[in-house]
Design an enzyme around this catalytic site. Structure first.
Site, PDB file in Angstrom:
ATOM      1  N   ASP A   1       6.461  -8.966 -39.934  1.00 34.53           N
ATOM      2  CA  ASP A   1       7.167  -8.262 -40.999  1.00 34.53           C
ATOM      3  C   ASP A   1       8.181  -9.247 -41.585  1.00 34.53           C
ATOM      4  O   ASP A   1       8.063 -10.449 -41.359  1.00 34.53           O
ATOM      5  CB  ASP A   1       7.803  -6.952 -40.478  1.00 34.53           C
ATOM      6  CG  ASP A   1       8.761  -7.183 -39.317  1.00 34.53           C
ATOM      7  OD1 ASP A   1       9.247  -8.332 -39.149  1.00 34.53           O
ATOM      8  OD2 ASP A   1       9.045  -6.220 -38.572  1.00 34.53           O
TER       9      ASP A   1
ATOM     10  N   SER B   1      15.780  -6.989 -30.908  1.00 33.88           N
ATOM     11  CA  SER B   1      14.383  -6.598 -31.156  1.00 33.88           C
ATOM     12  C   SER B   1      13.351  -7.635 -30.726  1.00 33.88           C
ATOM     13  O   SER B   1      12.184  -7.304 -30.557  1.00 33.88           O
ATOM     14  CB  SER B   1      14.177  -6.275 -32.643  1.00 33.88           C
ATOM     15  OG  SER B   1      14.526  -7.391 -33.437  1.00 33.88           O
TER      16      SER B   1
ATOM     17  N   HIS C   1      10.339 -10.375 -38.031  1.00 31.72           N
ATOM     18  CA  HIS C   1       9.828 -10.664 -36.682  1.00 31.72           C
ATOM     19  C   HIS C   1       8.529 -11.457 -36.711  1.00 31.72           C
ATOM     20  O   HIS C   1       7.617 -11.113 -37.460  1.00 31.72           O
ATOM     21  CB  HIS C   1       9.565  -9.353 -35.926  1.00 31.72           C
ATOM     22  CG  HIS C   1      10.765  -8.469 -35.849  1.00 31.72           C
ATOM     23  ND1 HIS C   1      10.976  -7.429 -36.737  1.00 31.72           N
ATOM     24  CD2 HIS C   1      11.832  -8.483 -35.008  1.00 31.72           C
ATOM     25  CE1 HIS C   1      12.133  -6.834 -36.436  1.00 31.72           C
ATOM     26  NE2 HIS C   1      12.667  -7.462 -35.405  1.00 31.72           N
TER      27      HIS C   1
END
Length: 326
Positions: free
Chosen positions: A301, A11, A304
């Site tokens: 978040d 990600s 990340h």
């Protein structure tokens, strides 16, 4: 400096490939992308740009590195590179299976497919030149340790941390060899961050005070030292290219320990919701609010970094590593 940029991994470098999947590991909804162009939630796991955008821009290739899947790629996009990354994947083959995302092998298959499209546009000779001159970024492994090893029961019963790290090193080494076999010659291989200091991992393992969870950090450090040795060994074996280990552990740990030095105020929780657990579906505008000033936060978040923190990390990569690759 280079004609194209390609990214493989998880990600940190996925600009939206997971949008095409039926997976919970997605973020194509607000508040993700609140500081992106037109406040678009593209599937990038942050409030704005991610490292691949910043690297493509810093190398003068283009401002955004698009996903390979789910968007209409222009011929220009194909000539200048894409990201094949899939959020929450890893070098352990069961990591992507648990959460229904693309495997690292899938990413290599996409690259093979992509090369055919490139050759159709650029011709065989120019296409091969782009492939060999391009910059490749590989960034994975965090989800293997944080999610597969520490959160699910599937591996812990059979592997202690050193043997699990060895499984990841074998997978990473195999991936590098296959990528080289497909023509990559300038590969930047990103090590693991201090996983135990990521907000969600503090919550999961850091006790009531949510301190950094040292076992996860030690696992990341062990992986980093072993992958550096493996990269050195592979550099001798694959001697017709450049393979460089990129450390992000120290710069992210410094950001977390000394946020004020870099112009941040909060480094132990994310900007989204409580900042302690919210990530992907739990971080959404229907049920969560975001912090009033995202520029105060190292993390967007619970997992990340923010665009601002990514800029610090990527500047560090440009200062210390890019000259060995391009």
């Amino acid at each position: 400096m280079v004609p194209a940029v390609f990214a493989f991994g998880d990600s940190i470098v996925d600009p939206g490939n997971n949008d095409v999947l039926l997976t919970t590991i997605r973020c194509d909804f607000p508040p993700y992308g609140q500081d992106f162009i037109d406040h678009q939630a593209t599937g990038r796991f942050s409030n704005g740009l991610i490292p691949t955008d910043l690297i493509a821009s810093g190398l003068g290739v283009k401002e955004l590195l698009p996903p390979y899947l789910g968007v209409d790629l222009s011929p220009e996009d194909i000539l200048t590179g894409v990201s094949f990354a899939s959020g929450a994947t890893g070098f352990d083959p069961i990591t992507p299976e648990i959460v229904s995302v693309f495997s690292m092998n899938d990413e290599l298959k996409f690259f093979e497919e992509y090369k055919e499209k490139l050759y159709a546009i650029a011709g065989e000779e120019r296409g091969a030149e782009i492939v060999s001159e391009a910059f490749y970024m590989v960034c994975a492994g965090t989800d293997d340790i944080a999610n597969t090893y520490f959160t699910t029961p599937f591996r812990r019963a059979h592997y202690d941390i050193p043997s699990y790290v060895n499984l990841l090193i074998a997978g990473a080494s195999d991936f590098i060899k296959q990528l080289h076999g497909l023509g990559a010659r300038k590969i930047g291989f990103v090590g693991l961050p201090p996983i135990g200091c990521v907000p969600s991992q503090r919550t999961a393992g850091g006790g009531i005070l949510r301190e950094c969870e040292e076992t996860r950090n030690q696992a990341a450090q062990l992986y980093n030292s072993k992958i550096q040795q493996e990269i050195q060994r592979l550099s001798g074996e694959l001697d017709d290219g450049r393979l460089v280990y990129i450390d992000i552990y120290d710069i992210l740990l410094d950001l977390i320990r000394r946020p004020g030095y870099y112009g941040f105020k909060v480094s132990t929780k994310g900007c989204c919701g409580t900042g302690t657990i919210e990530v992907t579906l739990l971080c959404n505008s229907k049920t969560t609010t975001v912090c009033s000033d995202v520029t105060d936060y190292v993390f967007w978040d619970s997992y990340h970094p923010t665009e601002k923190a990514y800029k610090v990390i990527v500047n560090n990569i440009f200062d210390n590593y890019i000259q060995f690759l391009v």
